[in-house]
Design a protein around this motif. Structure first.
Motif, PDB file in Angstrom:
ATOM      1  N   LEU A  83       0.825  -1.210   0.000  1.00 30.36           N
ATOM      2  CA  LEU A  83       0.000   0.000   0.000  1.00 30.36           C
ATOM      3  C   LEU A  83       0.858   1.258   0.000  1.00 30.36           C
ATOM      4  O   LEU A  83       0.823   2.057  -0.933  1.00 30.36           O
ATOM      5  CB  LEU A  83      -0.935   0.001   1.209  1.00 30.36           C
ATOM      6  CG  LEU A  83      -1.758   1.264   1.469  1.00 30.36           C
ATOM      7  CD1 LEU A  83      -2.688   1.558   0.283  1.00 30.36           C
ATOM      8  CD2 LEU A  83      -2.571   1.123   2.756  1.00 30.36           C
ATOM      9  N   GLU A  84       1.654   1.430   1.035  1.00 34.40           N
ATOM     10  CA  GLU A  84       2.330   2.708   1.205  1.00 34.40           C
ATOM     11  C   GLU A  84       3.466   2.926   0.207  1.00 34.40           C
ATOM     12  O   GLU A  84       3.660   4.038  -0.298  1.00 34.40           O
ATOM     13  CB  GLU A  84       2.845   2.850   2.635  1.00 34.40           C
ATOM     14  CG  GLU A  84       3.814   1.771   3.072  1.00 34.40           C
ATOM     15  CD  GLU A  84       4.154   1.906   4.542  1.00 34.40           C
ATOM     16  OE1 GLU A  84       5.325   1.696   4.891  1.00 34.40           O
ATOM     17  OE2 GLU A  84       3.249   2.225   5.339  1.00 34.40           O
ATOM     18  N   THR A  85       4.233   1.880  -0.103  1.00 40.81           N
ATOM     19  CA  THR A  85       5.322   2.044  -1.059  1.00 40.81           C
ATOM     20  C   THR A  85       4.796   2.269  -2.474  1.00 40.81           C
ATOM     21  O   THR A  85       5.397   2.992  -3.265  1.00 40.81           O
ATOM     22  CB  THR A  85       6.247   0.814  -1.027  1.00 40.81           C
ATOM     23  OG1 THR A  85       6.727   0.626   0.313  1.00 40.81           O
ATOM     24  CG2 THR A  85       7.441   1.005  -1.954  1.00 40.81           C
ATOM     25  N   SER A  86       3.654   1.659  -2.777  1.00 35.69           N
ATOM     26  CA  SER A  86       3.100   1.785  -4.127  1.00 35.69           C
ATOM     27  C   SER A  86       2.656   3.201  -4.448  1.00 35.69           C
ATOM     28  O   SER A  86       2.453   3.547  -5.616  1.00 35.69           O
ATOM     29  CB  SER A  86       1.923   0.819  -4.301  1.00 35.69           C
ATOM     30  OG  SER A  86       0.814   1.248  -3.532  1.00 35.69           O
ATOM     31  N   CYS A  87       2.504   4.031  -3.424  1.00 33.53           N
ATOM     32  CA  CYS A  87       2.042   5.403  -3.661  1.00 33.53           C
ATOM     33  C   CYS A  87       2.984   6.176  -4.575  1.00 33.53           C
ATOM     34  O   CYS A  87       2.550   7.088  -5.289  1.00 33.53           O
ATOM     35  CB  CYS A  87       1.894   6.143  -2.347  1.00 33.53           C
ATOM     36  SG  CYS A  87       0.592   5.514  -1.273  1.00 33.53           S
ATOM     37  N   VAL A  88       4.276   5.842  -4.568  1.00 35.41           N
ATOM     38  CA  VAL A  88       5.235   6.572  -5.399  1.00 35.41           C
ATOM     39  C   VAL A  88       4.978   6.331  -6.881  1.00 35.41           C
ATOM     40  O   VAL A  88       5.440   7.097  -7.733  1.00 35.41           O
ATOM     41  CB  VAL A  88       6.681   6.195  -5.037  1.00 35.41           C
ATOM     42  CG1 VAL A  88       6.961   6.496  -3.573  1.00 35.41           C
ATOM     43  CG2 VAL A  88       6.968   4.729  -5.349  1.00 35.41           C
ATOM     44  N   ASN A  89       4.237   5.272  -7.198  1.00 37.61           N
ATOM     45  CA  ASN A  89       3.930   4.956  -8.589  1.00 37.61           C
ATOM     46  C   ASN A  89       2.589   5.527  -9.029  1.00 37.61           C
ATOM     47  O   ASN A  89       2.120   5.256 -10.135  1.00 37.61           O
ATOM     48  CB  ASN A  89       3.915   3.437  -8.788  1.00 37.61           C
ATOM     49  CG  ASN A  89       5.242   2.798  -8.443  1.00 37.61           C
ATOM     50  OD1 ASN A  89       6.299   3.324  -8.791  1.00 37.61           O
ATOM     51  ND2 ASN A  89       5.200   1.674  -7.730  1.00 37.61           N
ATOM     52  N   GLY A  90       1.953   6.286  -8.138  1.00 39.25           N
ATOM     53  CA  GLY A  90       0.661   6.847  -8.462  1.00 39.25           C
ATOM     54  C   GLY A  90      -0.471   5.891  -8.135  1.00 39.25           C
ATOM     55  O   GLY A  90      -0.279   4.795  -7.603  1.00 39.25           O
ATOM     56  N   TYR A  91      -1.668   6.296  -8.480  1.00 34.27           N
ATOM     57  CA  TYR A  91      -2.870   5.523  -8.146  1.00 34.27           C
ATOM     58  C   TYR A  91      -2.900   4.190  -8.880  1.00 34.27           C
ATOM     59  O   TYR A  91      -2.567   4.098 -10.061  1.00 34.27           O
ATOM     60  CB  TYR A  91      -4.111   6.336  -8.505  1.00 34.27           C
ATOM     61  CG  TYR A  91      -5.407   5.593  -8.275  1.00 34.27           C
ATOM     62  CD1 TYR A  91      -5.953   5.492  -7.011  1.00 34.27           C
ATOM     63  CD2 TYR A  91      -6.074   4.978  -9.350  1.00 34.27           C
ATOM     64  CE1 TYR A  91      -7.142   4.817  -6.791  1.00 34.27           C
ATOM     65  CE2 TYR A  91      -7.260   4.298  -9.142  1.00 34.27           C
ATOM     66  CZ  TYR A  91      -7.796   4.217  -7.857  1.00 34.27           C
ATOM     67  OH  TYR A  91      -8.966   3.535  -7.656  1.00 34.27           O
ATOM     68  N   ASP A  92      -3.307   3.134  -8.139  1.00 27.52           N
ATOM     69  CA  ASP A  92      -3.430   1.795  -8.710  1.00 27.52           C
ATOM     70  C   ASP A  92      -4.787   1.232  -8.283  1.00 27.52           C
ATOM     71  O   ASP A  92      -5.073   1.124  -7.087  1.00 27.52           O
ATOM     72  CB  ASP A  92      -2.298   0.902  -8.208  1.00 27.52           C
ATOM     73  CG  ASP A  92      -2.292  -0.484  -8.859  1.00 27.52           C
ATOM     74  OD1 ASP A  92      -3.307  -1.195  -8.762  1.00 27.52           O
ATOM     75  OD2 ASP A  92      -1.257  -0.849  -9.441  1.00 27.52           O
ATOM     76  N   LYS A  93      -5.602   0.883  -9.264  1.00 28.61           N
ATOM     77  CA  LYS A  93      -6.954   0.417  -8.986  1.00 28.61           C
ATOM     78  C   LYS A  93      -6.961  -0.841  -8.126  1.00 28.61           C
ATOM     79  O   LYS A  93      -7.807  -0.987  -7.219  1.00 28.61           O
ATOM     80  CB  LYS A  93      -7.693   0.160 -10.296  1.00 28.61           C
ATOM     81  CG  LYS A  93      -9.157  -0.223 -10.134  1.00 28.61           C
ATOM     82  CD  LYS A  93      -9.839  -0.387 -11.488  1.00 28.61           C
ATOM     83  CE  LYS A  93     -11.310  -0.752 -11.312  1.00 28.61           C
ATOM     84  NZ  LYS A  93     -11.979  -0.901 -12.646  1.00 28.61           N
ATOM     85  N   ALA A  94      -6.022  -1.769  -8.358  1.00 30.42           N
ATOM     86  CA  ALA A  94      -5.975  -3.014  -7.590  1.00 30.42           C
ATOM     87  C   ALA A  94      -5.602  -2.740  -6.132  1.00 30.42           C
ATOM     88  O   ALA A  94      -6.140  -3.366  -5.207  1.00 30.42           O
ATOM     89  CB  ALA A  94      -4.976  -3.983  -8.212  1.00 30.42           C
ATOM     90  N   VAL A  95      -4.681  -1.805  -5.920  1.00 24.17           N
ATOM     91  CA  VAL A  95      -4.296  -1.434  -4.565  1.00 24.17           C
ATOM     92  C   VAL A  95      -5.490  -0.793  -3.850  1.00 24.17           C
ATOM     93  O   VAL A  95      -5.777  -1.093  -2.679  1.00 24.17           O
ATOM     94  CB  VAL A  95      -3.101  -0.466  -4.582  1.00 24.17           C
ATOM     95  CG1 VAL A  95      -2.842   0.112  -3.179  1.00 24.17           C
ATOM     96  CG2 VAL A  95      -1.853  -1.179  -5.084  1.00 24.17           C
TER      97      VAL A  95
END
Length: 432
Positions: free
Chosen positions: A325-337
């Motif tokens: 969740l938190e690390t993925s934020c650097v890649n922008g919005y992700d629908k699956a997340v």
């Protein structure tokens, strides 16, 4: 690991796990640990259980030298000897061989000055454990918590094992043939039951089982305090890190599992708020539906129950957990997340809805924690979207969650980045 600096700072403490060994035999030196008031007259047992001719030691605390006598010829009383200190005395009690091996009973009279106490002596044909009484009638415990005592007779040293939701209360009494338990309110979804096993150390197969049960507690609906009022009530907080958040499971990062005594220890140190970092993604039983393992939901609820039972405040979050969740934020919005965020918080909120305002939720931990440089609009928009999903999911479960205080994080929980983000989740919290 960090938490909102305006609430409290993190600390690391060591937990003490509960397992009790006790005895009806004073030969292990137990009386050395007892502190007495001057002039007190105490006898170590009100009942003794002997196996065959094997002797046991009676311990007496008395301001004067006591005397011990028996009403049965088959019970033999040894010399009363001074032990440990000037006020502690010991006396060895033994029995003749009982060729019939029928259980028989006699009594001892212990006299100190004008006072006297009676000790019942039971001789068994073999090693044994017997349950004498339980203070909670029928083993039925109060839904909102309390204490109860099990009195037993044993012909030797015993081990006592009990469900984790029962805590053995340490006693400074000389009476070693009883054990007191403390238990919290049952904030689960249904009643619960468990077995207390008292067994001989010399032969664990010789044991007795006491079954206790507890109905579900009444749900508190007190959600009257605002976020500002709750923050003011939480005057000292602690973070129990490396416990519930390791992706490899509780207790795998070098710390024991959390228990009731640990939480009571925190309270005794002056804390009244406990942050509970939690892993969730690594406790999924069905990845296709984002279903959290029910056993893990039960365990988190149990830990929250420990905290709330002490009138302390608990904060539960979605922690690092591999960074899904938190690390993925650097890649922008992700629908699956975002879907995971919604699914997980729906389950967490439903499970923990029974707790009143003493429980708070935090939607994330350190969002965008790998992006320690410039804060960009892509990561900001992702954080805001995931936080909004958190709010929507919790509020949709209704009940206490309709008013539960929710905590939001700035980028990588850095208060200095506050100026880079403003959140307005339906008027719940502004500029966090």
């Amino acid at each position: 690991m960090k938490i909102l600096k305006s609430i409290f700072a993190s600390m690391l403490l060591v937990s003490v796990c509960g397992f009790a060994t006790t005895s009806c035999n004073d030969d292990d030196g137990y009386p050395n640990k007892v502190e007495f008031l001057s002039g007190e007259f105490v006898v170590s047992k009100s009942a003794m259980a002997l196996a065959g001719t094997q002797p046991q030691t009676l311990t007496i605390k008395s301001p004067v030298r006591p005397s011990v006598s028996s009403d049965a010829a088959w019970i033999h009383v040894g010399e009363v000897e001074r032990s440990v200190s000037s006020s502690i005395y010991t006396c060895v009690i033994s029995c003749d061989e009982n060729s019939a091996y029928d259980v028989r009973t006699g009594s001892l009279t212990v006299t100190a000055g004008s006072e006297s106490k009676t000790v019942t002596v039971t001789q068994y044909g073999a090693e044994t454990v017997e349950i004498v009484s339980i203070s909670s009638e029928g083993g039925v415990l109060a839904p909102n918590g309390g204490t109860f005592t099990v009195n037993y007779a044993a012909t030797g040293e015993v081990n006592i094992e009990a469900p984790q939701w029962l805590t053995i209360v340490g006693s400074r009494s000389l009476n070693e043939c009883s054990v007191e338990f403390r238990y919290s309110a049952n904030n689960g979804e249904a009643g619960r039951s468990g077995d207390i096993v008292i067994s001989l150390v010399s032969d664990p197969a010789i044991s007795q089982i006491v079954t206790v049960s507890q109905e579900k507690a009444e749900i508190s609906t007190d959600m009257s305090s605002s976020a500002i009022e709750l923050a003011a009530k939480m005057y000292a907080g602690v973070n129990i890190g490396n416990t519930m958040e390791p992706p490899s499971g509780e207790g795998t990062w070098g710390t024991p599992v959390v228990n009731q005594e640990y939480i009571r220890g925190l309270k005794s140190l002056g804390f009244n708020a406990v942050r509970v970092p939690c892993a969730w993604d690594s406790h999924v039983s069905d990845a296709a539906t984002n279903t959290i393992d029910p056993a893990w939901l039960d365990r988190v609820s149990e830990v929250v129950g420990y905290i709330v039972a002490e009138d302390m405040y608990a904060i539960v979050n979605i922690h690092w957990d591999g960074g899904w969740l938190e690390t993925s934020c650097v890649n922008g919005y992700d629908k699956a997340v975002d879907k995971k965020q919604r699914d997980y918080w729906t389950q967490i909120a439903n499970k923990l809805n029974v707790y009143d305002e003493h429980l708070l939720f935090a939607g994330m931990n350190e969002p965008g924690q790998q992006d320690q440089g410039a804060v960009n609009s892509s990561s900001i928009n992702a954080i805001k979207a995931y936080q909004q999903t958190f709010v929507d999911a919790v509020r949709a479960t209704g009940g206490n969650n309709a008013k539960r205080c929710l905590i939001h994080q700035t980028p990588y929980t850095n208060i200095d980045k506050l100026a880079h983000i403003r959140m307005d989740f339906g008027g719940i919290m502004q500029s966090v």
